[in-house]
Design a protein around this motif. Structure first.
Motif, short mmCIF file in Angstrom:
data_model
loop_
_atom_site.label_atom_id
_atom_site.label_comp_id
_atom_site.label_asym_id
_atom_site.label_seq_id
_atom_site.Cartn_x
_atom_site.Cartn_y
_atom_site.Cartn_z
N ARG A 56 0.83 -1.20 0.00
CA ARG A 56 0.00 0.00 0.00
C ARG A 56 0.87 1.25 0.00
O ARG A 56 2.01 1.25 0.47
CB ARG A 56 -0.88 0.03 1.25
N VAL A 57 0.27 2.33 -0.48
CA VAL A 57 0.93 3.63 -0.42
C VAL A 57 0.79 4.23 0.97
O VAL A 57 1.70 4.88 1.50
CB VAL A 57 0.35 4.58 -1.48
N GLY A 58 -0.36 4.02 1.59
CA GLY A 58 -0.62 4.59 2.91
C GLY A 58 -1.83 3.96 3.55
O GLY A 58 -2.44 3.03 2.99
N PRO A 59 -2.23 4.43 4.71
CA PRO A 59 -3.37 3.86 5.42
C PRO A 59 -4.68 4.14 4.70
O PRO A 59 -4.81 5.14 3.98
CB PRO A 59 -3.32 4.56 6.78
N SER A 60 -5.65 3.26 4.89
CA SER A 60 -6.97 3.49 4.32
C SER A 60 -7.70 4.55 5.13
O SER A 60 -7.31 4.89 6.26
CB SER A 60 -7.79 2.20 4.31
N TYR A 61 -8.77 5.07 4.56
CA TYR A 61 -9.56 6.07 5.29
C TYR A 61 -10.23 5.45 6.51
O TYR A 61 -10.54 6.16 7.48
CB TYR A 61 -10.61 6.68 4.37
#
Length: 474
Positions: free
Chosen positions: A294-299
């Protein structure tokens, strides 16, 4: 029994069928009941015609019908005989050759409208799992409505694929099974939206299923523009204030169709804004292949009470397994479960048990790696052939976004591509009706189209790009 030295004379006139069909049926019944044994010789055409009072042509027609069906076979100069029974494989599935699928490129066109996974071994895993479940599932379990107990193995298997760092803390009760990712979007909107005239926001260029789900829920749909970092915060805030938006539907990891990703910093800004105004965010993660970083955390991780996460195996394993999962934020699990129950009573155990078996198969990671390799092969071939034109792509995303050069409009280019045997989607398919025109196209990787045909399709597109239509300025 029909044998050469036995008089056999059924009453064909009372059968209600043409005489040749009635005679053929009588012979079939003789074979089925064992009166006619494999290898047994039937009477000559004229002999049997005389016995049952029909013309020789009627008998010949009945024999031919049964030969075509495989019940009889004829030896030149020897006569007509009962065939050996065909050995049928246990629980064999229909051969794919019996069906016509236009995505198989049999009509001379490369169908690159929608991403489809290649069969790199998952087909056999699915077949084996179906056979295993047929042998081990208690018959009464196949006769009951689905419940939260019957889909528990699937939810547990899905939970094993999740990383709390990326989607936030969760437990098994937060997970609700759906009939695919699109159904998950619809169920979330049904659970959240309030009032007679709800409004949702979507990415300005986005998956059409967001808009379709909004329409089904009687919601007005507002588009939010992006920049290079993701949805524009100022534009979203203006839309929230002006339209009283209740839900923002987006895809942080892979925007369909632009292949853009929302940066971690922009996600935090969007989450802060949503928290301030009480706006739910649906984070659709269907286009990130399994086991891809992943690029970053999910919402959902950034918005514990307002962030929703959903995905399905349709872009990693198969689109035919109609199952997806939504992970509800804190305090919303019961509402989502109630929606699933009221709309369909849940996903049948036949599907949920099959998913659990597939997702826990020891070779699944190998299969996913093969899928990624095939997607990468097609994408890199497209990048090489279309070099020099403005593209956005990722080797693990099964489509690429192509900005068209001066001289081409999206609709015209798609029409020209179709005439050249290549079916692709225009930017208009992903835009709201009132949105500004974008002259770009999405080219999907279709694993059912052979790689060599995909390469040929890219060469045809290259030729079109190199020769835009002439225009006269007025």
């Amino acid at each position: 029994m029909i044998v050469s030295d036995t008089i056999w004379q059924p009453n064909l006139a009372e059968s209600g069928k043409p005489k040749y069909q009635a005679l053929a049926q009588a012979i079939r019944e003789g074979v089925t009941t064992g009166q006619l044994l494999p290898g047994e010789k039937l009477p000559p055409v004229r002999d049997l015609a005389y016995r049952v009072s029909v013309t020789p042509g009627t008998v010949a027609r009945a024999y031919k019908l049964l030969i075509d069906e495989g019940h009889l076979h004829a030896g030149v100069g020897r006569g007509t005989f009962v065939s050996e029974p065909k050995v049928q494989p246990v629980r064999s599935l229909p051969s794919a050759d019996r069906f016509f699928d236009p995505t198989l490129d049999r009509d001379g066109q490369a169908h690159l409208l929608s991403p489809k996974m290649p069969d790199v071994g998952q087909g056999e895993i699915i077949r084996a799992a179906m056979h295993e479940l047929a042998d081990t599932t208690a018959p009464d379990m196949l006769l009951r409505y689905p419940t939260r107990d019957t889909d528990l193995p699937a939810r547990e298997a899905f939970a094993g694929t999740l990383d709390p760092k990326h989607i936030g803390a969760f437990d098994i009760h937060n997970i609700v099974a759906s009939h695919g990712g699109q159904n998950a979007i619809l169920m979330i909107l049904q659970s959240v939206l309030e009032g007679a005239n709800p409004v949702i926001a979507v990415d300005e260029l986005s998956y059409g299923g967001f808009r379709s789900a909004g329409v089904l829920c009687r919601a007005e749909v507002i588009g939010i523009p992006w920049d290079d970092d993701g949805p524009m915060v100022d534009a979203l805030e203006v839309a929230i204030k002006e339209h009283k938006i209740q839900v923002f539907c987006t895809s942080a990891e892979v925007c369909n169709p632009t292949v853009k990703q929302t940066t971690p910093e922009r996600r935090e800004q969007i989450a802060t804004l949503a928290q301030a105004y009480g706006v739910h965010i649906i984070d659709d993660d269907c286009y990130r292949l399994m086991n891809t970083e992943r690029v970053g955390p999910s919402y959902r991780a950034l918005l514990p009470g307002l962030g929703w996460y959903l995905t399905s195996p349709s872009k990693s394993i198969t689109a035919s397994l109609r199952i997806g999962f939504a992970v509800a934020p804190k305090g919303w699990s019961k509402a989502l479960t109630r929606t699933a129950t009221f709309t369909s009573f849940g996903v049948t155990r036949i599907v949920t048990d099959l998913y659990a078996a597939i997702i826990q198969h020891p070779d699944l990671n190998v299969i996913v790696d093969r899928v990624k390799a095939r997607i990468s092969d097609d994408i890199l071939a497209a990048v090489r052939i279309l070099d020099g034109y403005d593209m956005r792509y990722s080797e693990t995303v099964p489509f690429l976004w192509l900005d068209l050069p001066m001289g081409w409009r999206a609709g015209e280019f798609c029409q020209a591509a179709e005439a050249a045997g290549v079916l692709i989607k225009s930017a208009d398919d992903f835009a709201l009706r009132e949105s500004r025109s974008v002259h770009a196209v999405r080219i999907a990787v279709n694993g059912l189209v052979p790689h060599a045909h995909f390469v040929q399709a890219m060469e045809r597109l290259r030729d079109l790009l190199d020769h835009p239509p002439e225009r006269i300025a007025i």
